[in-house]
Motif scaffolding. Structure first.
Motif, PDB file in Angstrom:
ATOM      1  N   LEU A   1       0.656  -1.627  -0.118  1.00 30.85           N
ATOM      2  CA  LEU A   1       0.069   0.319   0.134  1.00 30.85           C
ATOM      3  C   LEU A   1       0.707   1.537   0.113  1.00 30.85           C
ATOM      4  O   LEU A   1       0.765   2.275  -0.759  1.00 30.85           O
ATOM      5  CB  LEU A   1      -0.867   0.005   1.401  1.00 30.85           C
ATOM      6  CG  LEU A   1      -2.054  -1.113   1.102  1.00 30.85           C
ATOM      7  CD1 LEU A   1      -2.860  -0.811   2.122  1.00 30.85           C
ATOM      8  CD2 LEU A   1      -2.947  -1.515   0.158  1.00 30.85           C
ATOM      9  N   LEU A   2       2.060   1.311   0.365  1.00 29.53           N
ATOM     10  CA  LEU A   2       2.716   2.206   0.967  1.00 29.53           C
ATOM     11  C   LEU A   2       3.608   2.508  -0.448  1.00 29.53           C
ATOM     12  O   LEU A   2       3.646   3.861  -0.609  1.00 29.53           O
ATOM     13  CB  LEU A   2       4.135   2.191   2.201  1.00 29.53           C
ATOM     14  CG  LEU A   2       3.135   2.073   3.176  1.00 29.53           C
ATOM     15  CD1 LEU A   2       4.281   2.407   4.232  1.00 29.53           C
ATOM     16  CD2 LEU A   2       2.941   3.672   3.785  1.00 29.53           C
ATOM     17  N   LEU A   3       3.587   1.554  -1.563  1.00 29.65           N
ATOM     18  CA  LEU A   3       5.095   1.248  -2.148  1.00 29.65           C
ATOM     19  C   LEU A   3       3.504   1.875  -3.579  1.00 29.65           C
ATOM     20  O   LEU A   3       4.213   2.721  -4.979  1.00 29.65           O
ATOM     21  CB  LEU A   3       5.046   0.113  -2.770  1.00 29.65           C
ATOM     22  CG  LEU A   3       6.061  -0.173  -2.407  1.00 29.65           C
ATOM     23  CD1 LEU A   3       6.509  -1.060  -2.185  1.00 29.65           C
ATOM     24  CD2 LEU A   3       7.662   0.773  -2.320  1.00 29.65           C
ATOM     25  N   LEU A   4       2.645   1.283  -3.444  1.00 31.22           N
ATOM     26  CA  LEU A   4       1.419   2.254  -4.607  1.00 31.22           C
ATOM     27  C   LEU A   4       1.257   3.717  -4.473  1.00 31.22           C
ATOM     28  O   LEU A   4       0.742   4.516  -5.358  1.00 31.22           O
ATOM     29  CB  LEU A   4       0.141   1.040  -4.075  1.00 31.22           C
ATOM     30  CG  LEU A   4      -0.391   0.304  -4.649  1.00 31.22           C
ATOM     31  CD1 LEU A   4      -1.521  -0.650  -4.527  1.00 31.22           C
ATOM     32  CD2 LEU A   4       0.154  -0.182  -6.499  1.00 31.22           C
TER      33      LEU A   4
ATOM     34  N   GLY B   1       5.990   3.415  -6.700  1.00 30.65           N
ATOM     35  CA  GLY B   1       6.701   2.387  -6.292  1.00 30.65           C
ATOM     36  C   GLY B   1       8.518   3.301  -6.010  1.00 30.65           C
ATOM     37  O   GLY B   1       9.254   2.872  -6.255  1.00 30.65           O
ATOM     38  N   ASP B   2       8.319   3.892  -5.311  1.00 29.21           N
ATOM     39  CA  ASP B   2       9.160   4.931  -4.808  1.00 29.21           C
ATOM     40  C   ASP B   2       9.592   4.434  -3.850  1.00 29.21           C
ATOM     41  O   ASP B   2       8.938   4.649  -2.480  1.00 29.21           O
ATOM     42  CB  ASP B   2       9.247   6.922  -4.827  1.00 29.21           C
ATOM     43  CG  ASP B   2      10.539   6.608  -3.997  1.00 29.21           C
ATOM     44  OD1 ASP B   2      11.141   6.513  -3.984  1.00 29.21           O
ATOM     45  OD2 ASP B   2       9.999   8.381  -4.285  1.00 29.21           O
ATOM     46  N   VAL B   3      10.814   3.518  -3.548  1.00 32.82           N
ATOM     47  CA  VAL B   3      10.840   2.383  -2.427  1.00 32.82           C
ATOM     48  C   VAL B   3      11.349   3.564  -1.052  1.00 32.82           C
ATOM     49  O   VAL B   3      11.668   3.585  -0.106  1.00 32.82           O
ATOM     50  CB  VAL B   3      12.008   1.479  -2.666  1.00 32.82           C
ATOM     51  CG1 VAL B   3      13.008   1.994  -2.677  1.00 32.82           C
ATOM     52  CG2 VAL B   3      12.406   0.704  -1.314  1.00 32.82           C
ATOM     53  N   SER B   4      11.830   4.801  -1.281  1.00 34.74           N
ATOM     54  CA  SER B   4      12.493   5.422  -0.412  1.00 34.74           C
ATOM     55  C   SER B   4      11.393   6.427   0.376  1.00 34.74           C
ATOM     56  O   SER B   4      12.340   6.712   1.488  1.00 34.74           O
ATOM     57  CB  SER B   4      13.063   6.760  -1.424  1.00 34.74           C
ATOM     58  OG  SER B   4      12.385   7.966  -1.556  1.00 34.74           O
ATOM     59  N   ALA B   5       9.885   6.148  -0.039  1.00 32.24           N
ATOM     60  CA  ALA B   5       8.919   6.183   0.827  1.00 32.24           C
ATOM     61  C   ALA B   5       8.855   5.506   2.221  1.00 32.24           C
ATOM     62  O   ALA B   5       8.664   5.610   3.807  1.00 32.24           O
ATOM     63  CB  ALA B   5       7.329   6.000  -0.254  1.00 32.24           C
ATOM     64  N   ILE B   6       9.446   4.595   2.158  1.00 27.96           N
ATOM     65  CA  ILE B   6       9.217   3.503   3.200  1.00 27.96           C
ATOM     66  C   ILE B   6      10.366   3.663   4.196  1.00 27.96           C
ATOM     67  O   ILE B   6      10.126   3.189   5.061  1.00 27.96           O
ATOM     68  CB  ILE B   6       9.765   1.565   2.850  1.00 27.96           C
ATOM     69  CG1 ILE B   6       9.058   1.185   1.956  1.00 27.96           C
ATOM     70  CG2 ILE B   6      10.120   0.854   4.078  1.00 27.96           C
ATOM     71  CD1 ILE B   6       7.325   1.294   2.031  1.00 27.96           C
ATOM     72  N   SER B   7      11.367   4.216   4.075  1.00 25.56           N
ATOM     73  CA  SER B   7      12.625   4.452   4.752  1.00 25.56           C
ATOM     74  C   SER B   7      12.530   5.830   5.278  1.00 25.56           C
ATOM     75  O   SER B   7      12.856   6.376   6.653  1.00 25.56           O
ATOM     76  CB  SER B   7      14.360   4.432   4.294  1.00 25.56           C
ATOM     77  OG  SER B   7      13.962   5.330   3.135  1.00 25.56           O
TER      78      SER B   7
ATOM     79  N   THR C   1       2.023   3.462 -13.693  1.00 25.31           N
ATOM     80  CA  THR C   1       2.390   2.968 -15.756  1.00 25.31           C
ATOM     81  C   THR C   1       2.892   1.941 -15.130  1.00 25.31           C
ATOM     82  O   THR C   1       3.054   1.319 -13.686  1.00 25.31           O
ATOM     83  CB  THR C   1       3.480   3.864 -15.473  1.00 25.31           C
ATOM     84  OG1 THR C   1       4.777   4.110 -14.654  1.00 25.31           O
ATOM     85  CG2 THR C   1       3.105   5.918 -15.829  1.00 25.31           C
ATOM     86  N   ASP C   2       3.814   1.020 -15.784  1.00 23.32           N
ATOM     87  CA  ASP C   2       4.208   0.255 -15.503  1.00 23.32           C
ATOM     88  C   ASP C   2       5.249  -0.123 -15.365  1.00 23.32           C
ATOM     89  O   ASP C   2       4.938  -1.267 -14.079  1.00 23.32           O
ATOM     90  CB  ASP C   2       4.173  -0.439 -17.348  1.00 23.32           C
ATOM     91  CG  ASP C   2       2.645  -0.845 -17.872  1.00 23.32           C
ATOM     92  OD1 ASP C   2       1.679  -0.869 -17.407  1.00 23.32           O
ATOM     93  OD2 ASP C   2       2.689  -0.995 -19.348  1.00 23.32           O
ATOM     94  N   GLU C   3       5.483   0.543 -15.274  1.00 22.60           N
ATOM     95  CA  GLU C   3       7.526   0.846 -14.850  1.00 22.60           C
ATOM     96  C   GLU C   3       7.350   0.654 -13.691  1.00 22.60           C
ATOM     97  O   GLU C   3       7.637   0.598 -12.582  1.00 22.60           O
ATOM     98  CB  GLU C   3       7.528   1.808 -14.968  1.00 22.60           C
ATOM     99  CG  GLU C   3       9.502   1.959 -14.780  1.00 22.60           C
ATOM    100  CD  GLU C   3       9.744   2.957 -15.118  1.00 22.60           C
ATOM    101  OE1 GLU C   3      11.711   3.739 -14.765  1.00 22.60           O
ATOM    102  OE2 GLU C   3      10.142   3.931 -15.759  1.00 22.60           O
ATOM    103  N   GLN C   4       6.055   1.832 -13.056  1.00 17.87           N
ATOM    104  CA  GLN C   4       5.449   1.978 -11.292  1.00 17.87           C
ATOM    105  C   GLN C   4       5.247   1.037 -10.510  1.00 17.87           C
ATOM    106  O   GLN C   4       5.821   0.488  -9.721  1.00 17.87           O
ATOM    107  CB  GLN C   4       5.131   3.452 -10.881  1.00 17.87           C
ATOM    108  CG  GLN C   4       5.615   4.512 -12.191  1.00 17.87           C
ATOM    109  CD  GLN C   4       4.799   5.939 -12.044  1.00 17.87           C
ATOM    110  OE1 GLN C   4       2.622   5.697 -11.957  1.00 17.87           O
ATOM    111  NE2 GLN C   4       4.686   6.733 -11.469  1.00 17.87           N
TER     112      GLN C   4
END
Ligand code: A3P
Length: 302
Positions: free
Chosen positions: A64-67, A71-77, A219-222
């Motif tokens: 959910l956080l990545l959505l 897809g920006d994983v820095s959101a997790i840190s 997007t597909d990449e995200q």
């Protein structure tokens, strides 16, 4: 290094307290506060993830956080705004209900509570994602988690925990009641019912289903990044997904990693033949009329 002894002393402050057919953890949950959850006002953008413990809550939190972050994983840190270090806050934890009321949208929350405690306004607003996992693997994962978690009693041995789990004498109570009640009410809320095993089997499809349910356009990449950073191997390397920032008085980190095995069928390494027969007997009786079946081994994936 903290000894097993100190863990025993710690958990004595955290007893399971019966409350309206459920069990709360003293010092962690306040019964009056938990009762107020039912009356919360709900916004259309609210999302509640509901799980029985050890069913993949952290996995859904990560997705959910990545959505949200596309897809920006820095959101997790960057998730460090909750003192107890949860990726997404538990609505039932002391203080979190009050914070929910004024929190900015979208308000994402997780809960292990049973159906009767859920906000009644979810009947016409907001969304619910229920994640279910086969109960034999839940039992094994929960056994190991009890060794890690200082708010839960360290089991005497596996058989002791096995019996407690079957009786529902654990936080979360009966796995059978939890899943049956939520499933029976799945049409009374806007609910996505998804299994841990489906997510293991095909994470890409699971993420796409979740994104569609939440109305997230990526997007597909995200989307590919959401999938990439929510695999077991990648999450195992992320401190926040392992609750590493949670202090040692709550989690005995030296007892093992939160992201432990992440597979289907580890119960086969723990259950004796007799335990398996007993489990099947209870399962078949309890789940007789349940319409869904479970995947019990990773080798059963077609
Ligand atoms: P195991 O102990 O079987 O490894 P919860 O967050 O509800 O407590 O669930 C934790 C369980 O989900 C743990 O199970 C953990 O390893 C597993 N899990 C978390 N993320 C996962 C992922 N990306 N893939 C597979 N399993 C995952």
């Amino acid at each position: 290094m903290e000894s097993d002894n100190s863990k025993t002393q710690n958990h004595q402050n955290h007893e399971l307290v019966p409350h309206k057919g459920f069990k709360l953890i003293s010092g962690t949950h306040d019964p009056d506060d938990v009762d107020q959850i039912y009356n919360l006002e709900i916004r259309d953008s609210d999302v509640f993830v509901v799980t029985y413990p050890k069913s993949g809550t952290i996995w859904m939190q990560q997705i959910l956080l990545l959505l949200e972050s596309k897809g920006d994983v820095s959101a997790i840190s960057q998730v460090n705004n909750y003192s107890n270090g949860d990726l997404i806050p538990w609505i039932e934890l002391n203080g979190n209900r009050q914070a929910f009321i004024t929190a900015p949208s979208p308000r994402l929350r997780v809960t292990h509570l049973q159906y009767q405690f859920m906000p009644s306004a979810l009947s016409h607003k907001g969304k619910v994602i229920y994640v279910a996992r086969n109960p034999k693997d839940v039992l094994v994962s929960y056994f190991h988690f009890h060794k890690l978690a200082n708010m839960l009693e360290t089991p005497k041995d596996f058989n002791d925990f096995f019996e407690k789990f079957l009786k529902g004498d654990v936080f979360g109570c009966s796995w059978f009641d939890h899943i049956k009640t939520f499933h029976a009410h799945k049409d009374d809320m806007n609910m996505l019912f998804i299994t841990y095993e489906e997510m293991v089997q095909d994470l890409q499809s699971a993420v796409e289903r979740i994104a569609l349910f939440l109305g997230k356009e990526l997007t597909d990449e995200q989307l590919a990044n959401v999938v990439k950073y929510s695999t077991f191997n990648n999450m195992r390397k992320i401190p926040q997904a392992n609750y590493e920032q949670v202090p040692g008085d709550l989690l005995s980190h030296q007892q093992g990693k939160f992201m432990r095995k992440g597979t289907i069928g580890d119960w086969k390494n723990h259950f004796t033949v007799a335990q398996n027969e007993k489990f099947d007997e209870v399962f078949n009786k309890e789940m007789e009329d349940f319409p869904l079946s479970f995947l019990w081994d990773v080798s059963d994936i077609v």
